[in-house]
Write a protein that holds these residues in place. Structure first.
Motif, short mmCIF file in Angstrom:
data_model
loop_
_atom_site.label_atom_id
_atom_site.label_comp_id
_atom_site.label_asym_id
_atom_site.label_seq_id
_atom_site.Cartn_x
_atom_site.Cartn_y
_atom_site.Cartn_z
N CYS A 198 -25.62 -7.61 -11.84
CA CYS A 198 -24.60 -6.90 -11.06
C CYS A 198 -25.06 -5.48 -10.75
O CYS A 198 -25.60 -4.79 -11.61
CB CYS A 198 -23.28 -6.89 -11.82
N PRO A 199 -24.81 -5.01 -9.52
CA PRO A 199 -25.29 -3.69 -9.12
C PRO A 199 -24.34 -2.53 -9.42
O PRO A 199 -24.60 -1.42 -8.97
CB PRO A 199 -25.44 -3.84 -7.61
N LEU B 126 -25.39 -15.25 -7.02
CA LEU B 126 -25.02 -15.04 -5.63
C LEU B 126 -25.11 -16.39 -4.94
O LEU B 126 -26.12 -17.09 -5.04
CB LEU B 126 -25.99 -14.05 -4.97
N VAL C 171 -25.41 -18.44 -1.64
CA VAL C 171 -25.92 -18.15 -0.30
C VAL C 171 -25.77 -19.37 0.60
O VAL C 171 -26.13 -20.48 0.24
CB VAL C 171 -27.41 -17.75 -0.37
N ILE D 278 -24.60 -14.09 1.85
CA ILE D 278 -23.94 -14.25 0.55
C ILE D 278 -22.47 -14.53 0.82
O ILE D 278 -21.79 -13.74 1.46
CB ILE D 278 -24.07 -12.99 -0.31
N LYS E 184 -14.99 -5.55 -9.51
CA LYS E 184 -16.08 -5.00 -8.69
C LYS E 184 -17.24 -5.98 -8.60
O LYS E 184 -17.80 -6.20 -7.54
CB LYS E 184 -16.58 -3.68 -9.30
N SER F 220 -15.90 -9.24 -6.64
CA SER F 220 -15.41 -9.11 -5.27
C SER F 220 -15.92 -7.88 -4.53
O SER F 220 -15.67 -7.74 -3.34
CB SER F 220 -13.88 -9.09 -5.27
N GLY F 221 -16.65 -6.99 -5.22
CA GLY F 221 -17.10 -5.78 -4.53
C GLY F 221 -18.60 -5.65 -4.51
O GLY F 221 -19.13 -4.55 -4.37
N SER F 222 -19.31 -6.76 -4.66
CA SER F 222 -20.76 -6.61 -4.79
C SER F 222 -21.54 -7.33 -3.69
O SER F 222 -22.75 -7.47 -3.80
CB SER F 222 -21.20 -7.11 -6.17
N PHE F 223 -20.88 -7.79 -2.64
CA PHE F 223 -21.68 -8.44 -1.60
C PHE F 223 -21.25 -8.16 -0.17
O PHE F 223 -22.03 -8.26 0.75
CB PHE F 223 -21.79 -9.95 -1.84
N ASP F 224 -19.99 -7.74 0.00
CA ASP F 224 -19.58 -7.44 1.36
C ASP F 224 -20.43 -6.33 1.97
O ASP F 224 -20.67 -6.30 3.17
CB ASP F 224 -18.10 -7.01 1.39
N PHE F 225 -20.89 -5.41 1.14
CA PHE F 225 -21.63 -4.26 1.67
C PHE F 225 -23.05 -4.63 2.09
O PHE F 225 -23.67 -3.94 2.88
CB PHE F 225 -21.65 -3.12 0.64
N VAL F 226 -23.57 -5.75 1.56
CA VAL F 226 -24.99 -6.05 1.77
C VAL F 226 -25.33 -6.15 3.25
O VAL F 226 -26.27 -5.54 3.74
CB VAL F 226 -25.39 -7.34 1.01
N ASP F 227 -24.56 -6.94 3.97
CA ASP F 227 -24.83 -7.11 5.41
C ASP F 227 -23.70 -6.48 6.22
O ASP F 227 -23.32 -6.94 7.28
CB ASP F 227 -24.95 -8.62 5.72
N HIS F 228 -23.16 -5.37 5.69
CA HIS F 228 -22.02 -4.74 6.35
C HIS F 228 -22.44 -4.14 7.68
O HIS F 228 -23.58 -3.70 7.85
CB HIS F 228 -21.45 -3.66 5.43
#
Lengths: 532, 354, 622
Positions: free
Chosen positions: B227-228, B238, B240, B245, B263, B266-274
């Motif tokens: 987890c980041p 993750l 895929v 993701i 976090k 639910s808060g660790s992948f939406d930002f990746v390809d935001h």
């Protein structure tokens, strides 16, 4: 951490939690602390706020922020006074006990109670619970370190643990619950002005030479400047070029005005980033790097456990792995750095770092490790890693008692700024929320900043729960929603540090810890008024 | 040590071991719906029944609760056992909304799997089905009482493992339903939205809202990672699909033991390809103050030449490079190496202090 | 005032006995639930008012004790004839007393010692002056209920005067904890709550645990419809229960006890609270009881009306503030009960038996009842019986003795059909069981359970399918919802039963019903689920023909099932008066004046108005 999360939460009889709110800042550790309490472990919460765990605590010492050293000295005074010290451990494993004894002599429970604004008998009870438990860890967090006496606070807790022999055993130890996912790794990897990887000191004989040989280049032998000390040097012109990799000091460093001024003074400023942060906006060049899900590598958690990060996706566009970016810059600046895979880089780290000598991606991915990571020190390919530190012997030989006297915080409330403000994290966000605010649901639950005020203070100011207030310090003014309760003591207030709107770091003090240069985020003086 | 046989296989286990644990040791899988390892058995699903013969007397009981006795002969798939499991499934199915086509858990449902395994195509009962409305109050997941088999894995997870006790069984008898006090509405209780209950649910009753975007069998790959967010170091998977993701699940790591927080989950992948990601090198136009897209060569050459110039004119100490405490060890190592070997400076640091 | 030693207790007993004996006349007003429902409070108030003056007159003579005492007692037993009043020392038992009778009672009996004959219980020619003459009471053996109806339920002194706490004094003063446990074990006392597990064995297991923190828990969550035995003890003699718990606490070295009382028993709660306060005042609860160093604290918990909380692990969960849900065993309650500590969990009646066992010994106790089930059992008899009420008889008494000798036979001399024993989780005993001695083991053999002792008597006007449906409806609502067999199985059984009483049943439903009942009985997690199908199983077994009639002939022979009632007009008897047609709310009856009328069964809603209004007895149900 000297120990593992598992052993301190599953094998302990009592837990002393100092300046740490794991339920919000480290929720999965918080869950395991709750399990420990349900299992019957006693819990001592030392925190100026009514954190949720304080409801489950056997004792909650709601001490005045910035008085941790006095608290620790008070504990040791009681240990000595009531004969709770581990004489055998002190004799066999430590040195300088007499000086420590001399230091805490004057820290009577009554005196400490006055400094910390707590009850002397509760302090005694806490000391007894911790000292008499067979296994008891100290867990602490930024509530201890983010003071201008933070390093002394940490050392004091080590003194406390050593005095009752609670170190080097399962379910014991001194356990900082570190902040970011890889803050441990960042320190381990030599991103420090005075140390190479694995805490190899630049000042120590032969270390620079060792790296010069390994890297095939002449290196600077002078100790560098800490990040927090760099900002004044940018303003003075001593530092002219800066590359920031994925940090947002405009948001996260104290005294925002000062940070912006420093960055604007630079001749050339480069940022390697995922998003257009407040800091990136000030850069001359932005290099698009990659997130954890787009690259291979490792993180080191707070238990010193090196675990794998694996590539799951690639996103559209021209982003590059950050190691590729740094390699390119090195080559273009004339240092011939071959392009290496993350696995090859780890091999190089292992070759120059004794405590990482046994760590490789290959081994981390192996059946032998079984997805459990490796905890450094891991000194050879067949070394199993070190779950618990200081077993039988301290890293330096004998454990050294380092006496520290209590010193008040740098900026205390006065007539103009009558409230003491603390800052901290909430469950739903991470730091400047560059990552967490990209999730809709999270913003819906916790989308805006607030300030927790004590009911008596709010009443005196005529402020109602939910009202918009302005908060000012000597450094700036912001607005936030008031949350009125008894969570903080009278005269104290608390703000989360996540939000762009109403960011508390416009207010915080840039007084630094004398040793580590960590800013005193946890204590500054503010005034609060109804928003116009 | 106690000696027994399970399906004819001799097993030796310690006193106090349950038949279920002993079977696991022997490599025999007994089906369960409510069982959570490490916790006291809930014993409510009645799926794990086995037939135990000892001293000529035989009984059928739940393997999760029954402790081994010397000389037990355990049959995990006798006729009576199979019959009992079928009847258990029959009753569960009689109060389960069988709209599997539109269910997010289709293909990832333990009830579906077990009914298939035991050849139960439909229930033999007529009668009322739970008709309570779906609870959509949580931001990240929903609870559908018509799919709930009341195995209490969610409640036991929330109470015993997460330690939050935000949810419990409410009402009685056939009206029983899972919910949060006081009014059963999930989001009105003390729920932290960590979603560990959802991961514990064997059916589609508790489902992450994002599950609507993929089916279990459409997953391309599952990537185990760390987890980041904070420094706990939780292990997670993750999920895929089509290069994106679509989901995150807790994995059994040494520090998190399958758990995640809100976090992490639910808060660790939406930002990746935001959409706000920076995807090209940018150089600021000095005239306009605006960033302009550049090629890597342009950007890197500019960076290298500017830094070299400063180094030449003012020495390495006029340069500095800060690392990110959220990036990988390998990245950070290369950054400090760059500062030291190419900048000629020790002005490198990380955000450990801030 | 604290009673700090056994000697002090003896002194106090002497004092209060003198005080009790000093009454020239005691008026005992039954204030059990039944009599309270029929107006006992008003009687008490009136008698108190009338005797108030008389007390003042005698103050000088007896210090502060009245010459005439008006007291509220626990259940006097013959609930059918309430409100009940007893007058001592004459031992007159007055029944069905009304407010208007009070003056006469005072004038005649209290002042002059003369009986008010018209208030005595009569059966035909027979007039019963004294309670023990009445067959209902005469044939009972009262151990648990010995004080019920005889002492003031709100006076600890009366209890002490009646010998109260001498068992506690004996246990503490003369016996070691092990000896107390041995005595209870030897007595063969079995838990009166349902299962009949030997109490002594339970206590022994708790005593044996390594964990030293232990608890005594009393199950007062009497939830069976029609059962009021435990309630009567808690209301009528709360001290006896507490003394039993104190002895248990001493025996297993527990310092804390909990009484869990069902929410529907406000009077029990009130009396227990009152009694506990008095015990605390006397130092009989708290630290260093009777100077022995033994500490015991008692706590009262009110249930929330959940039937399942009668189950041990659900009950302890509820005391801990959790949802009352059974958990799987092991660990058993004796190992990990309340707060995960070793716990003695017995019901009210079990504890109430203990003082007498300690006082008179295990051997004496064994002389009562049967070999396997020594002692007495309380039953509440309700339903189609002449004398409803609370009784206590030796184990092994036959159903015939209970129903005919004590209960006075069926109401209106109707034909006996069966008796539901053990409440909704119990079973049905019929003709062939009438002469079988009742104890824990025999009842189990009849596919029923003793339960806490509720007996609902049914006559020929009872439809057994409807009885099964009624009880299934109850257990279905009360299932805690934890395990599938009970949660869903009881619902499915109820649905099938509803279909059958609705006339929509099919023969294959009976197989499904039996199959489901057997499965729920075998696979449910706790006792509630395991016993929930018993009414279905026993009625299906004994009254299968009635089920078949409902299904095949669409007929309910008891004329209970509404959907199966068919009202018909006998054309020979009908005079064509039109009264029935005029009274039919749905115009289902047609016919010309002075001619026989006809009911349209399709329109008929079976309200029965026509039959009730027919002056010629021409309408009947088929």
């Amino acid at each position: 951490m000297t120990n593992t999360i598992y052993d301190i939460t599953h094998e302990s009889d009592a837990i002393m939690l100092v300046g740490s709110n794991p339920e919000e800042a480290h929720p999965v550790i918080g869950m395991q602390v709750r399990q420990a309490v349900a299992r019957g472990a006693k819990l001592i919460v030392v925190d100026p706020r009514d954190i949720d765990l304080s409801k489950k605590a056997t004792i909650h010492l709601k001490l005045r922020p910035g008085t941790n050293v006095a608290f620790a000295n008070g504990l040791m005074h009681i240990f000595i006074e009531e004969g709770l010290v581990d004489q055998k451990f002190i004799e066999e494993r430590t040195e300088n006990f007499e000086a420590m004894k001399e230091m805490v002599k004057d820290y009577t429970p009554e005196k400490v109670a006055e400094i910390c604004q707590i009850d002397a008998d509760q302090l005694r009870e806490a000391a007894r619970i911790y000292a008499t438990a067979n296994r008891a860890p100290i867990m602490y967090c930024l509530g201890v370190t983010e003071h201008h006496t933070g390093t002394e606070g940490v050392m004091s807790l080590s003194n406390v643990a050593m005095m009752v022999g609670k170190i080097g055993r399962p379910g014991c130890g001194v356990n900082p619950i570190r902040g970011q996912n890889n803050v441990q790794g960042a320190c381990d990897m030599g991103a420090s002005p005075n140390q190479f990887t694995g805490y190899q000191n630049i000042a120590a004989p032969g270390i620079v030479e060792k790296f010069e040989e390994a890297w095939g280049v002449k290196l600077n032998h002078e100790i560098g400047t800490k990040a927090t000390d760099c900002f004044p040097k940018m303003i003075s012109g001593d530092i002219k070029g800066l590359l920031i990799f994925g940090e947002d000091p405009v948001r996260t460093d104290p005294n925002t005005h000062h940070v912006i001024k420093a960055l604007e003074s630079l001749d050339f400023f480069v940022v390697d980033e995922l998003f257009m942060t407040e800091t990136a906006k000030l850069a001359d060049v932005i290099l698009p790097g990659r997130s954890y899900a787009e690259k291979e590598g490792t993180f080191t958690n707070t238990e010193r456990r090196v675990q794998r990060v694996r590539k799951a996706v690639e996103i559209a566009g021209e982003t590059r792995p950050d190691t590729w970016i740094f390699t390119e810059i090195m080559n273009r600046m004339g240092y011939p750095q071959p392009h290496l895979t993350p696995a090859q880089i780890m091999d190089e780290i292992a070759s120059v770092t004794p405590s990482f000598a046994g760590i490789s991606h290959e081994r981390l991915d192996s059946e032998e490790v079984g997805g459990k990571g490796l905890q450094w020190p891991c000194i050879s390919k067949d070394h199993p890693g070190t779950p618990i530190m200081h077993v039988g012997k301290f890293a330096r030989g004998l454990g050294y008692f380092r006496p520290a006297a209590y010193k008040p915080s740098a900026e205390l409330p006065d007539e103009e700024y009558p409230l003491l403000m603390m800052t901290g994290r909430i469950l739903y966000h991470y730091n400047a929320c560059a990552m967490t605010d990209k999730t809709e649901g999270i913003n819906e639950i916790a989308g805006s900043s607030f300030i927790e005020l004590n009911t008596a203070d709010a009443n005196a100011l005529g402020i109602l729960d939910g009202e918009l207030v302005s908060v000012s310090s000597r450094r700036g003014t912001i607005q936030a929603e008031a949350r009125v309760s008894g969570k903080t003591n009278k005269g104290e207030c608390w703000m989360p540090f996540h939000y762009l709107e109403g960011s508390c770091n416009w207010l915080t003090s840039d007084a630094l810890d004398g040793i580590s240069s960590t800013p005193e985020y946890k204590v500054c003086a503010v005034k609060v008024a109804k928003a116009e | 040590m106690i000696h027994l046989t399970i399906d004819g296989i001799p097993v030796e286990v310690e006193k106090g071991t349950t038949i279920l644990q002993a079977a696991k040791q022997a490599g025999i899988t007994i089906p369960t719906l409510c069982y959570i390892e490490d916790l006291l058995p809930d014993g409510s699903c009645r799926m794990c029944v086995v037939e135990v013969t000892n001293n000529g007397r035989s009984k059928i009981d739940t393997a999760c609760t029954l402790q081994v006795s010397e000389g037990d002969e355990v049959q995990t798939m006798s006729e009576k056992v199979i019959d009992s499991r079928k009847k258990t499934l029959d009753l569960l199915l009689s109060d389960h909304n069988v709209h599997c086509f539109s269910c997010e858990a289709n293909g990832d449902c333990k009830l579906q799997d077990l009914c298939f395994e035991y050849g139960l195509e439909e229930t033999s009962y007529e009668g009322e089905m739970t008709s309570l409305p779906k609870d959509e109050s949580n931001k990240f997941f929903s609870y559908d009482p018509s799919l709930c088999i009341l195995c209490h894995r969610c409640v036991n997870t929330c109470t015993e493992i997460v330690g939050r006790a935000a949810i419990d069984t409410m009402e009685r008898g056939f009206q029983s339903v899972i919910g949060a006090a006081p009014e059963k509405v999930w989001a009105e209780g003390t729920c932290e939205s960590c979603g560990n209950c959802v991961q514990a649910c064997p059916t589609g009753a508790l489902s992450m809202k994002r599950r609507k975007k993929y089916r279990a069998y459409q997953v391309d790959k599952v990537v185990r990672t760390t987890c980041p967010h904070c420094a706990t170091g939780c292990q997670m998977d993750l999920i895929v699909k089509d290069g994106k993701i679509v989901d995150v699940k807790g994995a059994d790591g040494p520090s998190n033991r399958g758990l995640l927080c809100v976090k992490g989950r639910s808060g660790s992948f939406d930002f990746v390809d935001h959409k706000t990601r920076i995807r090209h090198p940018l150089i600021k136009n000095k005239e306009t103050g605006e960033f302009e897209q550049a090629t890597w060569d342009e950007a890197l050459d500019l960076v290298a030449s500017k830094f070299s110039e400063i180094k030449t004119n003012y020495g390495g100490d006029a340069l500095a490079g800060f690392a990110c405490s959220r990036s990988t060890n390998e990245d950070i190592y290369m950054l400090q190496k760059m500062v030291r070997a190419a900048f000629g400076s020790n002005n490198t640091d990380n955000c450990a202090r801030v | 005032m604290k009673i700090t030693s056994i000697e002090a207790l003896k002194q106090h007993r002497k004092k209060v006995q003198e005080a009790v004996n000093a009454y020239t006349c005691r008026i005992l007003v039954c204030s059990g639930n039944g009599c309270m429902a029929t107006g006992a409070q008003k009687i008490y108030d009136e008698l108190s008012r009338l005797t108030a003056d008389m007390m003042q007159v005698e103050v000088e003579m007896q210090k502060d004790l009245p010459h005439v005492g008006t007291l509220k007692t626990g259940c006097q037993g013959i609930c059918e004839y309430g409100p009940l009043v007893r007058i001592e020392p004459y031992d007159y038992q007055y029944v069905k007393v009304q407010v208007e009778d009070c003056k006469e009672i005072i004038e005649e009996t209290v002042k002059n010692g003369r009986p008010v004959t018209r208030l005595f219980h009569k059966d035909g020619e027979e007039v019963y002056e004294h309670p023990m003459d009445i067959p209902f009471l005469k044939k009972q053996t009262r151990i648990v209920l010995e004080n019920c109806g005889n002492i003031d339920a709100e006076s600890i002194d009366e209890y002490i005067a009646a010998g109260g706490f001498s068992a506690l004094a004996k246990a503490i003063g003369e016996m070691t904890p092990e000896e107390v446990v041995d005595e209870v074990d030897k007595s063969g006392l079995r838990g009166r709550g349902g299962g009949g597990f030997p109490a002594g064995r339970k206590w022994k297991q708790v005593l044996r645990q390594e964990e030293k923190e232990r608890y005594i828990v009393c199950n007062g969550d009497e939830g069976d419809p029609g059962a009021f035995m435990d309630g009567s003890v808690m209301e009528g003699d709360p001290y006896k229960l507490i003394e039993g718990m104190l002895i248990a606490g001493y025996a297993v070295s527990a310092e804390n006890g909990y009484i869990y009382v069902r929410a529907e028993y406000p009077l029990s709660v009130k009396r227990l609270k009152h009694a506990m306060a008095q015990l605390e005042e006397y130092g009989l609860l708290g630290e260093n009881i009777l100077g022995s160093g033994f500490n015991f604290h008692l706590h009262l918990n009110r249930g929330a009306g959940a039937f399942v909380c009668g189950e041990g692990s659900a009950l302890t969960a509820s005391i801990e503030g959790k949802r009352g849900m059974p958990r799987v065993k092991p660990p058993r309650t004796v190992e990990k009960g309340l707060w995960e500590k070793p716990t003695v969990l017995n019901n009210v009646e079990t504890y109430a038996n203990v003082p007498k066992i300690i006082l008179k010994g295990a051997d004496w106790f064994r002389t009562i009842g049967t070999e396997g089930s020594p002692g007495t059992k309380t039953f509440s008899i309700t339903g189609a019986i002449a004398n409803t009420g609370l009784i206590e008889v030796p184990m092994g008494t036959t159903l015939r003795e209970i129903i005919y000798d004590i209960g006075g036979g069926l109401k209106g001399d109707a034909k006996f059909k069966g008796v539901q024993i053990g409440g909704p989780s119990g079973g049905c005993l019929v003709d062939k069981h009438l002469d079988q001695p009742l104890d824990f083991d025999s009842v189990k053999k009849f596919n029923a359970i003793m339960g806490s002792g509720g007996l609902v008597v049914m006559d020929e006007n009872t439809c057994m399918v409807e009885v099964a449906r009624f009880f299934m409806g109850f257990t279905q609502r009360e299932s805690c919802g934890k395990c599938g067999p009970c949660r869903i199985g009881t619902k499915r059984m109820l649905e099938i039963l509803e279909k059958i009483v609705d006339g929509k049943g099919r023969m294959e439903d009976l197989d499904k019903l039996k199959e489901t009942a057997d499965f729920v009985r075998a696979r449910s997690l706790c006792g509630l689920g395991k016993s929930a199908p018993l009414p279905v199983i026993s009625t299906l077994d004994t009254f299968r023909d009635e089920y078949i009639e409902h299904i095949q002939e669409k007929k309910c022979r008891a004329h209970v099932c509404k959907a199966l009632k068919n009202y018909v007009i006998d054309p020979d008897k009908c005079k064509g008066c039109t009264k029935c047609a005029r009274n039919c709310p749905v115009n289902a009856i047609s016919g010309n004046k002075k001619e026989a009328h006809v009911i349209d069964t399709a329109k008929c809603i079976k309200c029965g108005n026509c039959m009730n209004n027919c002056s010629f007895d021409a309408i009947s149900i088929q």
